[in-house]
Scaffold this active site. Structure first.
Site, PDB file in Angstrom:
ATOM      1  N   ASP A 143       0.462  -7.629 -43.319  1.00 50.48           N
ATOM      2  CA  ASP A 143       0.272  -9.051 -43.625  1.00 50.48           C
ATOM      3  C   ASP A 143       0.234  -9.271 -45.129  1.00 50.48           C
ATOM      4  O   ASP A 143       0.763 -10.254 -45.643  1.00 50.48           O
ATOM      5  CB  ASP A 143      -1.052  -9.555 -43.027  1.00 50.48           C
ATOM      6  N   GLU A 159       1.632  -7.433 -47.525  1.00 51.27           N
ATOM      7  CA  GLU A 159       2.984  -7.331 -48.104  1.00 51.27           C
ATOM      8  C   GLU A 159       3.780  -8.602 -47.834  1.00 51.27           C
ATOM      9  O   GLU A 159       4.489  -9.109 -48.702  1.00 51.27           O
ATOM     10  CB  GLU A 159       3.731  -6.136 -47.503  1.00 51.27           C
ATOM     11  N   PHE A 160       3.624  -9.116 -46.604  1.00 49.56           N
ATOM     12  CA  PHE A 160       4.325 -10.342 -46.225  1.00 49.56           C
ATOM     13  C   PHE A 160       3.911 -11.492 -47.141  1.00 49.56           C
ATOM     14  O   PHE A 160       4.751 -12.212 -47.688  1.00 49.56           O
ATOM     15  CB  PHE A 160       4.025 -10.677 -44.760  1.00 49.56           C
ATOM     16  N   ASP A 161       2.588 -11.644 -47.317  1.00 58.68           N
ATOM     17  CA  ASP A 161       2.087 -12.737 -48.157  1.00 58.68           C
ATOM     18  C   ASP A 161       2.563 -12.589 -49.596  1.00 58.68           C
ATOM     19  O   ASP A 161       2.845 -13.584 -50.275  1.00 58.68           O
ATOM     20  CB  ASP A 161       0.554 -12.776 -48.128  1.00 58.68           C
ATOM     21  N   GLU A 194      11.339 -25.226 -13.798  1.00 59.92           N
ATOM     22  CA  GLU A 194      10.543 -24.878 -14.981  1.00 59.92           C
ATOM     23  C   GLU A 194       9.180 -25.513 -14.827  1.00 59.92           C
ATOM     24  O   GLU A 194       9.020 -26.444 -14.051  1.00 59.92           O
ATOM     25  CB  GLU A 194      11.206 -25.459 -16.244  1.00 59.92           C
ATOM     26  N   LYS A 222       6.180 -27.916 -16.190  1.00 66.36           N
ATOM     27  CA  LYS A 222       6.128 -29.125 -17.014  1.00 66.36           C
ATOM     28  C   LYS A 222       5.016 -28.917 -18.041  1.00 66.36           C
ATOM     29  O   LYS A 222       3.840 -28.887 -17.704  1.00 66.36           O
ATOM     30  CB  LYS A 222       5.846 -30.335 -16.133  1.00 66.36           C
ATOM     31  N   ASP A 264       2.541 -29.607 -21.045  1.00 64.66           N
ATOM     32  CA  ASP A 264       1.832 -30.825 -21.414  1.00 64.66           C
ATOM     33  C   ASP A 264       1.654 -30.887 -22.927  1.00 64.66           C
ATOM     34  O   ASP A 264       0.670 -30.422 -23.482  1.00 64.66           O
ATOM     35  CB  ASP A 264       0.471 -30.860 -20.708  1.00 64.66           C
ATOM     36  N   ARG A 300       9.844 -38.618 -29.583  1.00 58.06           N
ATOM     37  CA  ARG A 300      10.438 -39.447 -28.549  1.00 58.06           C
ATOM     38  C   ARG A 300      10.458 -40.930 -28.915  1.00 58.06           C
ATOM     39  O   ARG A 300      11.422 -41.634 -28.636  1.00 58.06           O
ATOM     40  CB  ARG A 300       9.660 -39.213 -27.267  1.00 58.06           C
ATOM     41  N   GLU A 359       9.057 -29.077 -26.041  1.00 59.97           N
ATOM     42  CA  GLU A 359       7.709 -29.624 -26.058  1.00 59.97           C
ATOM     43  C   GLU A 359       6.891 -28.924 -27.135  1.00 59.97           C
ATOM     44  O   GLU A 359       6.841 -27.695 -27.173  1.00 59.97           O
ATOM     45  CB  GLU A 359       7.102 -29.348 -24.672  1.00 59.97           C
ATOM     46  N   TYR A 389      13.602 -26.424 -23.742  1.00 65.79           N
ATOM     47  CA  TYR A 389      14.073 -26.391 -22.357  1.00 65.79           C
ATOM     48  C   TYR A 389      15.350 -27.205 -22.106  1.00 65.79           C
ATOM     49  O   TYR A 389      15.681 -27.508 -20.970  1.00 65.79           O
ATOM     50  CB  TYR A 389      12.965 -26.872 -21.406  1.00 65.79           C
ATOM     51  N   LYS A 432       4.225 -33.301  -9.889  1.00 69.79           N
ATOM     52  CA  LYS A 432       2.974 -33.177 -10.649  1.00 69.79           C
ATOM     53  C   LYS A 432       1.885 -32.580  -9.775  1.00 69.79           C
ATOM     54  O   LYS A 432       1.676 -33.047  -8.643  1.00 69.79           O
ATOM     55  CB  LYS A 432       2.529 -34.551 -11.134  1.00 69.79           C
ATOM     56  N   CYS A 472     -35.411 -35.460 -30.597  1.00 75.00           N
ATOM     57  CA  CYS A 472     -34.801 -34.138 -30.449  1.00 75.00           C
ATOM     58  C   CYS A 472     -35.484 -33.351 -29.332  1.00 75.00           C
ATOM     59  O   CYS A 472     -36.708 -33.243 -29.317  1.00 75.00           O
ATOM     60  CB  CYS A 472     -34.905 -33.374 -31.779  1.00 75.00           C
ATOM     61  N   CYS A 488     -37.344 -30.206 -31.114  1.00 74.34           N
ATOM     62  CA  CYS A 488     -38.462 -30.296 -32.060  1.00 74.34           C
ATOM     63  C   CYS A 488     -39.160 -31.643 -32.046  1.00 74.34           C
ATOM     64  O   CYS A 488     -40.145 -31.846 -32.757  1.00 74.34           O
ATOM     65  CB  CYS A 488     -37.984 -29.961 -33.476  1.00 74.34           C
ATOM     66  N   CYS A 535     -30.252 -34.619 -35.232  1.00 76.07           N
ATOM     67  CA  CYS A 535     -31.660 -34.364 -35.494  1.00 76.07           C
ATOM     68  C   CYS A 535     -31.771 -34.071 -36.990  1.00 76.07           C
ATOM     69  O   CYS A 535     -31.163 -33.118 -37.480  1.00 76.07           O
ATOM     70  CB  CYS A 535     -32.151 -33.166 -34.689  1.00 76.07           C
ATOM     71  N   CYS A 570     -36.232 -27.270 -37.082  1.00 78.11           N
ATOM     72  CA  CYS A 570     -35.704 -27.361 -35.714  1.00 78.11           C
ATOM     73  C   CYS A 570     -35.021 -26.030 -35.367  1.00 78.11           C
ATOM     74  O   CYS A 570     -34.066 -25.626 -36.029  1.00 78.11           O
ATOM     75  CB  CYS A 570     -34.724 -28.535 -35.652  1.00 78.11           C
TER      76      CYS A 570
HETATM   77  S1  IVH Z   1      13.469 -31.941 -19.035  1.00 76.45           S
HETATM   78  C1  IVH Z   1      16.055 -36.030 -19.010  1.00 76.45           C
HETATM   79  N1  IVH Z   1      11.782 -29.972 -18.822  1.00 76.45           N
HETATM   80  O1  IVH Z   1       8.225 -34.280 -19.459  1.00 76.45           O
HETATM   81  C2  IVH Z   1      14.735 -35.380 -18.925  1.00 76.45           C
HETATM   82  N2  IVH Z   1      10.935 -32.067 -19.580  1.00 76.45           N
HETATM   83  O2  IVH Z   1       8.572 -37.116 -18.061  1.00 76.45           O
HETATM   84  C3  IVH Z   1      14.687 -34.116 -19.688  1.00 76.45           C
HETATM   85  N3  IVH Z   1       8.543 -32.037 -20.127  1.00 76.45           N
HETATM   86  O3  IVH Z   1       9.796 -36.307 -21.821  1.00 76.45           O
HETATM   87  C4  IVH Z   1      13.344 -33.520 -19.698  1.00 76.45           C
HETATM   88  N4  IVH Z   1       8.197 -29.918 -19.657  1.00 76.45           N
HETATM   89  O4  IVH Z   1       8.471 -34.326 -22.692  1.00 76.45           O
HETATM   90  C5  IVH Z   1      11.938 -31.279 -19.144  1.00 76.45           C
HETATM   91  N5  IVH Z   1      10.433 -28.094 -18.611  1.00 76.45           N
HETATM   92  C6  IVH Z   1      10.587 -29.387 -18.942  1.00 76.45           C
HETATM   93  C7  IVH Z   1       9.499 -30.183 -19.409  1.00 76.45           C
HETATM   94  C8  IVH Z   1       9.717 -31.530 -19.707  1.00 76.45           C
HETATM   95  C9  IVH Z   1       7.632 -31.039 -20.091  1.00 76.45           C
HETATM   96  C10 IVH Z   1       8.230 -33.423 -20.555  1.00 76.45           C
HETATM   97  C11 IVH Z   1       9.208 -34.006 -21.536  1.00 76.45           C
HETATM   98  C12 IVH Z   1       9.718 -35.264 -20.918  1.00 76.45           C
HETATM   99  C13 IVH Z   1       8.712 -35.542 -19.854  1.00 76.45           C
HETATM  100  C14 IVH Z   1       9.400 -36.227 -18.696  1.00 76.45           C
END
Ligand code: IVH
Length: 669
Positions: free
Chosen positions: A34, A36-38, A114, A116, A118, A137, A174, A226, A313, A407, A410, A425, A431
């Protein structure tokens, strides 16, 4: 060094550092330390400061931030960013499958599944292999270009090395904060008395829109990709697209699977329902896509979403249980956290008995009554939370929760500042959890790093009346420690030598360890380097404190207040006597010239040749001083683009000379 030499060296260092970065983030390997990298990175940053015109578009120095963006440019999406239809049931999913089959006129088809993720969706545009835009977006049609912030994501390639890539393409994915990073961030915030964040997704979203990319870099955002778009995509299936972007160096979650029919999709969904808890990030469902790209085209889009994909979902597992009571925890800074004490219930793999309620506002928002039945949820998250009251079960006799006024530890009356959500507090020195909390903070790894001591031992030492402040640790004798439960000769001498070893911890660590509110590790480092000694820091006035990098009003006030307290000064004097380091070893980088002859500068706005932090370094490297606010003592205000009108006005009023970027550069020559 000649310009030509500098150019070659900058190219060489850029390539070398990017090589090691990719190795680390994409193959989890490292060939250099690390340190050396820095050092390589520092060498490159120095050269780029001297020769900004040779900075490469994929320079790794962008990963650490430095850009201040006043307003993100709004950019139209080339392809609209649509959302996905949601389903929650097997039936709806089978209906979706029916629509796909019908739309494809009986042709065979496959799905690609895949998770989803978050987080916050992002569209990344590459031109000739170089990351050119990172667009949020927004409303789906236009978004904000947050490229400087996106570049801080280490796993994201700034330049694609593979041959045979389309001249222009777009990948979507994402951006997220990993669960571990989010928890760590909240722990750090709690430790220095800042309010904690409610959830990882909103924090990632807020982080991505921060104006100072140096701050963003510290947050350690991450990104999964994705989706590949653009003309000249050589793939014929989504699966191939995914393999392509993997090969080009993008990070793809290895949780995907090709499924031959909807039955296999259902199995995939079932498989990940429980297992997703083990993933490094939060997920809230599964995305099911028709695999073949020309079949996707054939199915097309509705106004809002594609007909070839859908999101299933997961229902956040939720269960109703009785709220038996509320207890209150007091932290090191005196902040009080209410905790729901629940009738134990089994939820998503563990028994839940308690859930944090954060602060009084949250209790009011939920309108909690003791004895209520409340819904408890564990989404993709690990920590359970109370989401609502089950009003169908409310007993009319129950009374709303009255927040404590004193509190619980105390008995001191609590205070609450106007703009803060937390109660405090104020009894800092009497305390118990505040006292022991300060010692636990003091010994932690990032502070004095006394690993022969732990929280339990601190509690014991305190209960026996042996230590009340960190300085007491240095007065401990062998006889004292032998009084502790389970301590024999060897463990005692280990403990004491651990304490002794901390005498060589650097001043930066000492400054963090003494626990000034809002002074985290980074701020402590900046203060130590700026003031160089505890004495100078303690003597600094509010205005002088504001001149230090990273110090705003809140921190300046807190530091100033700390050094006004008699108890604190006494403690500091004892720590000094105990032999802790009170001066910084940090060496100023060698001056490139004395062209700026000790003159002071304030910089404002954005610049063509420099990121803001770079410009500050250049000023210091040429013998100048950087101040943060305009005052009568200031020599020059360096005005960039989009400089705030207030600064200009103030400078004009005080007769401070205002110069632009090229006038500044002329001063260096
Ligand atoms: S594909 C045309 N793949 O979910 C749609 N979306 O409600 C292309 N998201 O706006 C999206 N994981 O932000 C896709 N494996 C995944 C995802 C994913 C999360 C989100 C993405 C999108 C929202 C759709």
């Amino acid at each position: 060094m000649t310009a030509a030499e500098a150019k070659t060296k900058i190219q060489y260092l850029t390539e070398k550092i990017n090589y090691h970065n990719d190795l680390y983030y994409q193959k989890s390997k490292s060939e250099i330390s690390d340190l050396e990298f820095d050092q390589l990175l520092q060498q490159l940053a120095d050269l780029e400061n001297q020769f900004p015109e040779f900075k490469m578009p994929d320079s790794p120095t962008q990963r650490v931030g430095g850009t201040i963006t006043k307003e993100f440019p709004s950019v139209a999406h080339e392809y609209p960013m649509l959302s996905l239809g949601n389903t929650y049931s097997q039936q709806e999913l089978e209906d979706f499958d029916g629509r796909v089959a019908k739309g494809l006129d009986g042709e065979p088809y496959e799905y690609f599944c895949e998770l989803k993720f978050d987080g916050v969706s992002i569209s990344l545009k590459y031109e000739n292999g170089v990351l050119a835009k990172a667009i949020t977006r927004g409303d789906g049609v236009r978004g904000d270009d947050v490229i400087a912030n996106a570049k801080t994501i280490r796993s994201l390639p700034l330049k694609i090395k593979s041959k045979n890539i389309p001249a222009r393409f777009e990948v979507r994915g994402e951006i997220f904060l990993a669960k571990k990073i989010f928890e760590q961030l909240n722990k750090e915030r709690e430790d220095i008395g800042e309010e904690t964040y409610a959830n990882a997704r909103n924090t990632a979203s807020g982080t991505l829109k921060m104006q100072d990319s140096t701050e963003v870099a510290k947050r350690k955002l991450d990104c999964y990709l994705y989706y590949l778009l653009g003309e000249g995509n050589p793939a014929t299936t989504h699966e191939e697209s995914i393999h392509k972007i993997e090969a080009w160096g993008f990070q793809v979650s290895q949780t995907y699977k090709k499924c031959k029919d909807i039955q296999e999709v259902l199995k995939y969904i079932e498989h990940w329902e429980k297992k997703r808890a083990e993933l490094p990030l939060e997920t809230d469902g599964v995305v099911i896509k028709v695999n073949n790209l020309s079949q996707q085209q054939q199915l097309g889009f509705t106004a809002k979403s594609p007909r070839w994909a859908i999101a299933f979902k997961y229902k956040a597992e939720s269960i109703s249980t009785r709220l038996n009571g509320i207890t209150y925890q007091v932290g090191r800074t005196g902040a009080v956290t209410p905790v729901a004490e629940l009738e134990p219930v089994f939820l998503a793999g563990t028994t839940v008995k308690r859930a944090s309620l954060h602060n009084a506002n949250e209790i009011a928002r939920l309108d909690l009554h003791i004895g209520d039945y409340v819904f408890v949820e564990k989404g993709g998250e690990i920590i359970p939370k109370v989401t609502a009251v089950d009003l169908t079960k409310r007993d009319g006799k129950l009374k709303p929760v009255k927040y404590i006024t004193h509190c619980p530890e105390c008995g001191t009356e609590l205070i609450r500042h106007e703009d803060e959500a937390n109660h405090y507090c104020p009894n800092e020195n009497g305390c118990r959890p505040q006292i022991t909390g300060r010692m636990v903070h003091f010994i932690q790894r990032k502070a004095m790093d006394i690993d022969s001591l732990g929280e339990k031992t601190i509690e014991q030492l305190f209960n026996l009346g042996l230590v009340k402040t960190p300085a007491d640790l240095y007065d401990l004798t062998k006889e004292d420690v032998m009084k502790l439960e389970g301590f024999k000769e060897l463990s005692t001498s280990n403990l004491l030598s651990g304490i002794r070893a901390s005498q060589s911890a650097p001043f930066e660590a000492v400054l963090f360890a003494i626990g000034i509110r809002y002074v985290g590790k980074t701020v402590a480092e900046k203060l130590a380097r700026h003031f160089k000694s505890m004495d100078a820091l303690a003597a600094a006035g509010y205005e002088q404190l504001l001149e230090a990098p990273e110090v705003g009003e809140k921190i300046a006030q807190s530091v100033h207040h700390f050094f006004q307290q008699k108890e604190n000064l006494h403690e500091i004097a004892r720590l000094k006597k105990a032999g802790l380091r009170f001066t910084s070893d940090f060496k100023e980088p060698e001056k490139l010239s004395h062209a700026l002859g000790g003159k002071s500068f304030v910089i404002s706005g954005t610049f063509q040749h420099y990121e803001r932090d770079e410009l500050k370094d250049v000023i210091v490297a040429h013998g100048g001083k950087v101040l943060s606010s305009v005052s009568g003592k200031l020599d020059f205000l360096v005005a960039g683009e989009n400089m705030g009108p207030a600064k200009r006005e103030k400078a004009e009023k005080l007769n401070v000379k205002i110069i632009n970027e090229s006038e500044f550069e002329a001063m260096l020559r």
